[in-house]
Design an enzyme around this catalytic site. Structure first.
Site, PDB file in Angstrom:
ATOM      1  N   SER A  14      46.927  42.698  38.064  1.00  0.00           N
ATOM      2  CA  SER A  14      46.764  41.249  37.890  1.00  0.00           C
ATOM      3  C   SER A  14      48.129  40.620  37.655  1.00  0.00           C
ATOM      4  CB  SER A  14      45.865  40.963  36.682  1.00  0.00           C
ATOM      5  OG  SER A  14      45.887  39.578  36.363  1.00  0.00           O
ATOM      6  N   TYR A  62      43.894  42.253  27.900  1.00  0.00           N
ATOM      7  CA  TYR A  62      43.820  42.273  29.369  1.00  0.00           C
ATOM      8  C   TYR A  62      45.220  42.413  29.984  1.00  0.00           C
ATOM      9  CZ  TYR A  62      42.521  40.756  34.115  1.00  0.00           C
ATOM     10  OH  TYR A  62      42.331  40.676  35.471  1.00  0.00           O
TER      11      TYR A  62
HETATM   12  N1  LIG Z   1      39.116  37.186  39.340  1.00  0.00           N
HETATM   13  C1  LIG Z   1      40.398  37.081  39.046  1.00  0.00           C
HETATM   14  O1  LIG Z   1      40.917  35.980  38.813  1.00  0.00           O
HETATM   15  C2  LIG Z   1      41.274  38.307  39.005  1.00  0.00           C
HETATM   16  C3  LIG Z   1      42.664  38.118  39.016  1.00  0.00           C
HETATM   17  C4  LIG Z   1      43.469  39.241  38.981  1.00  0.00           C
HETATM   18  C5  LIG Z   1      42.935  40.493  38.938  1.00  0.00           C
HETATM   19  N2  LIG Z   1      41.575  40.640  38.919  1.00  0.00           N
HETATM   20  C6  LIG Z   1      41.056  41.996  38.854  1.00  0.00           C
HETATM   21  O2  LIG Z   1      40.236  42.241  39.972  1.00  0.00           O
HETATM   22  C7  LIG Z   1      39.267  43.216  39.652  1.00  0.00           C
HETATM   23  C8  LIG Z   1      37.888  42.708  40.054  1.00  0.00           C
HETATM   24  O3  LIG Z   1      37.640  41.547  39.294  1.00  0.00           O
HETATM   25  P1  LIG Z   1      36.583  40.422  39.735  1.00  0.00           P
HETATM   26  O4  LIG Z   1      37.257  39.135  39.502  1.00  0.00           O
HETATM   27  O5  LIG Z   1      36.006  40.727  41.041  1.00  0.00           O
HETATM   28  O6  LIG Z   1      35.536  40.601  38.548  1.00  0.00           O
HETATM   29  P2  LIG Z   1      33.925  40.571  38.539  1.00  0.00           P
HETATM   30  O7  LIG Z   1      33.421  39.619  39.545  1.00  0.00           O
HETATM   31  O8  LIG Z   1      33.564  40.399  37.119  1.00  0.00           O
HETATM   32  O9  LIG Z   1      33.567  42.055  39.022  1.00  0.00           O
HETATM   33  C9  LIG Z   1      33.983  43.145  38.267  1.00  0.00           C
HETATM   34  C10 LIG Z   1      33.510  44.409  38.926  1.00  0.00           C
HETATM   35  O10 LIG Z   1      33.913  45.508  38.083  1.00  0.00           O
HETATM   36  C11 LIG Z   1      32.759  46.255  37.724  1.00  0.00           C
HETATM   37  N3  LIG Z   1      32.877  46.792  36.384  1.00  0.00           N
HETATM   38  C12 LIG Z   1      33.139  46.147  35.234  1.00  0.00           C
HETATM   39  N4  LIG Z   1      33.170  47.001  34.208  1.00  0.00           N
HETATM   40  C13 LIG Z   1      32.925  48.235  34.725  1.00  0.00           C
HETATM   41  C14 LIG Z   1      32.844  49.533  34.180  1.00  0.00           C
HETATM   42  N5  LIG Z   1      33.007  49.759  32.862  1.00  0.00           N
HETATM   43  N6  LIG Z   1      32.576  50.566  35.009  1.00  0.00           N
HETATM   44  C15 LIG Z   1      32.418  50.352  36.326  1.00  0.00           C
HETATM   45  N7  LIG Z   1      32.480  49.159  36.909  1.00  0.00           N
HETATM   46  C16 LIG Z   1      32.736  48.105  36.111  1.00  0.00           C
HETATM   47  C17 LIG Z   1      31.605  45.280  37.846  1.00  0.00           C
HETATM   48  O11 LIG Z   1      30.433  46.006  38.118  1.00  0.00           O
HETATM   49  P3  LIG Z   1      29.122  45.988  37.203  1.00  0.00           P
HETATM   50  O12 LIG Z   1      29.285  44.899  36.188  1.00  0.00           O
HETATM   51  O13 LIG Z   1      28.029  45.731  38.192  1.00  0.00           O
HETATM   52  O14 LIG Z   1      29.110  47.363  36.616  1.00  0.00           O
HETATM   53  C18 LIG Z   1      32.011  44.455  39.054  1.00  0.00           C
HETATM   54  O15 LIG Z   1      31.666  45.103  40.251  1.00  0.00           O
HETATM   55  C19 LIG Z   1      39.406  43.483  38.145  1.00  0.00           C
HETATM   56  O16 LIG Z   1      40.141  44.661  37.947  1.00  0.00           O
HETATM   57  C20 LIG Z   1      40.172  42.270  37.665  1.00  0.00           C
HETATM   58  O17 LIG Z   1      40.900  42.537  36.507  1.00  0.00           O
HETATM   59  C21 LIG Z   1      40.734  39.581  38.965  1.00  0.00           C
END
Ligand SMILES: NC(=O)c1ccc[n+]([C@@H]2O[C@H](COP(=O)([O-])OP(=O)(O)OC[C@H]3O[C@@H](n4cnc5c(N)ncnc54)[C@H](OP(=O)(O)O)[C@@H]3O)[C@@H](O)[C@H]2O)c1
Length: 250
Positions: free
Chosen positions: A142, A155
């Site tokens: 991130s 985070y």
């Molecule tokens: N959205 C942003 O602005 C952003 C920016 C930078 C980086 N990121 C990174 O991108 C990645 C995906 O984020 P997102 O925005 O797509 O978030 P999201 O929509 O909340 O999705 C998160 C995903 O991670 C899974 N997950 C969460 N905790 C888990 C665990 N303990 N074991 C296995 N799976 C788990 C969830 O699956 P279930 O809940 O179904 O298990 C879901 O599929 C993350 O690493 C996040 O830090 C996001």
């Protein structure tokens, strides 16, 4: 590395958000995708989309905080799909809180999922890639791991850790023919970011901090991950691609 359509790819956190876009991006005809989330049933829609694009999807339950479950999950992927060539560590959580309010439970939840889980899954997969002398790992870090943001003590630490982990693994495993890279996106419109973006005034404030004046899209992130996992990136390792419209330039 062989053509994209023959690959076995393991993507964590594929039930929602960026993980769905990653799965769709890798879903070329002939690809074999292992998709994980905490509950297998939550992966149904992603599998449907992947199969509509002509790829094969294997949905598997894996809570990345449960290290003891990892060997069996990786075994199952390799038994059903073949040797894993690409691992994408995408599963992650955020609980934005002022630093003085963060509990030990919240700290552990974030660090265990985002950093410890990514490391030990990478170790499990890497131990199998090493004797094969091939494989590529892409970590979804991130921008919050590159620059300080408020309410991200846990985070930001987890993602900064993931960035250093990317570099250390790249250095250690280059001799085994394995590359390890990361993307560092700014805000993407997902459930995870909604906790911040939906607060009054925050969206405008954040857009004002991004020189290209828009949020990242799931497709922006997927494009960089796909590139890092492609033969065109064979000579890149330890790289962190900021998918951020210039947000971390200052
Ligand atoms: N959205 C942003 O602005 C952003 C920016 C930078 C980086 N990121 C990174 O991108 C990645 C995906 O984020 P997102 O925005 O797509 O978030 P999201 O929509 O909340 O999705 C998160 C995903 O991670 C899974 N997950 C969460 N905790 C888990 C665990 N303990 N074991 C296995 N799976 C788990 C969830 O699956 P279930 O809940 O179904 O298990 C879901 O599929 C993350 O690493 C996040 O830090 C996001």
């Amino acid at each position: 590395m062989e053509a994209n359509n023959e690959r076995v790819v393991l993507i964590t956190g594929a039930s929602r958000g960026i993980g769905v876009g990653l799965a769709e991006g890798f879903a070329v005809p002939g690809a074999r995708l292992a998709l994980t989330a905490r509950r297998r049933t939550s992966l149904q829609e992603t599998c449907r989309r992947v199969e509509a694009l002509g790829a094969h999807a294997l949905p598997l339950a894996l809570d990345v905080r449960r290290l003891e479950d990892m060997p069996a999950v990786v075994d199952q992927v390799e038994a059903e799909l073949g040797p894993i060539q690409v691992l994408v560590n995408n599963a992650g959580v955020n609980i934005p809180r002022p630093a003085e309010q963060v509990t030990e439970e919240q700290w552990d939840e974030i660090l265990d999922a985002n950093l410890k889980g990514a490391f030990f899954l990478t170790q499990e997969v890497g131990r199998r890639m090493i004797p094969r002398r091939r494989g590529t790992i892409v970590n979804v870090a991130s921008a919050a791991g590159l620059v300080a943001r408020e309410e991200r003590a846990a985070y930001g630490s987890s993602k900064a850790g993931m960035i250093m982990l990317t570099r250390v693994l790249a250095l250690e495993w280059a001799r085994h023919g394995i590359t390890v890279n990361a993307v560092a996106p700014t805000f993407v419109e997902t459930d995870l970011a909604a906790q911040t973006l939906d607060r009054p005034g925050m969206r405008e404030k954040i857009l004002g901090q991004i020189p290209l004046r828009r949020l990242a899209t799931v497709e922006d992130v997927a494009a960089s991950v796909l590139f890092l996992a492609s033969p065109q990136a064979d000579f890149l390792t330890g790289v962190v691609v900021p998918v951020d419209g210039g947000a971390t330039l200052r």
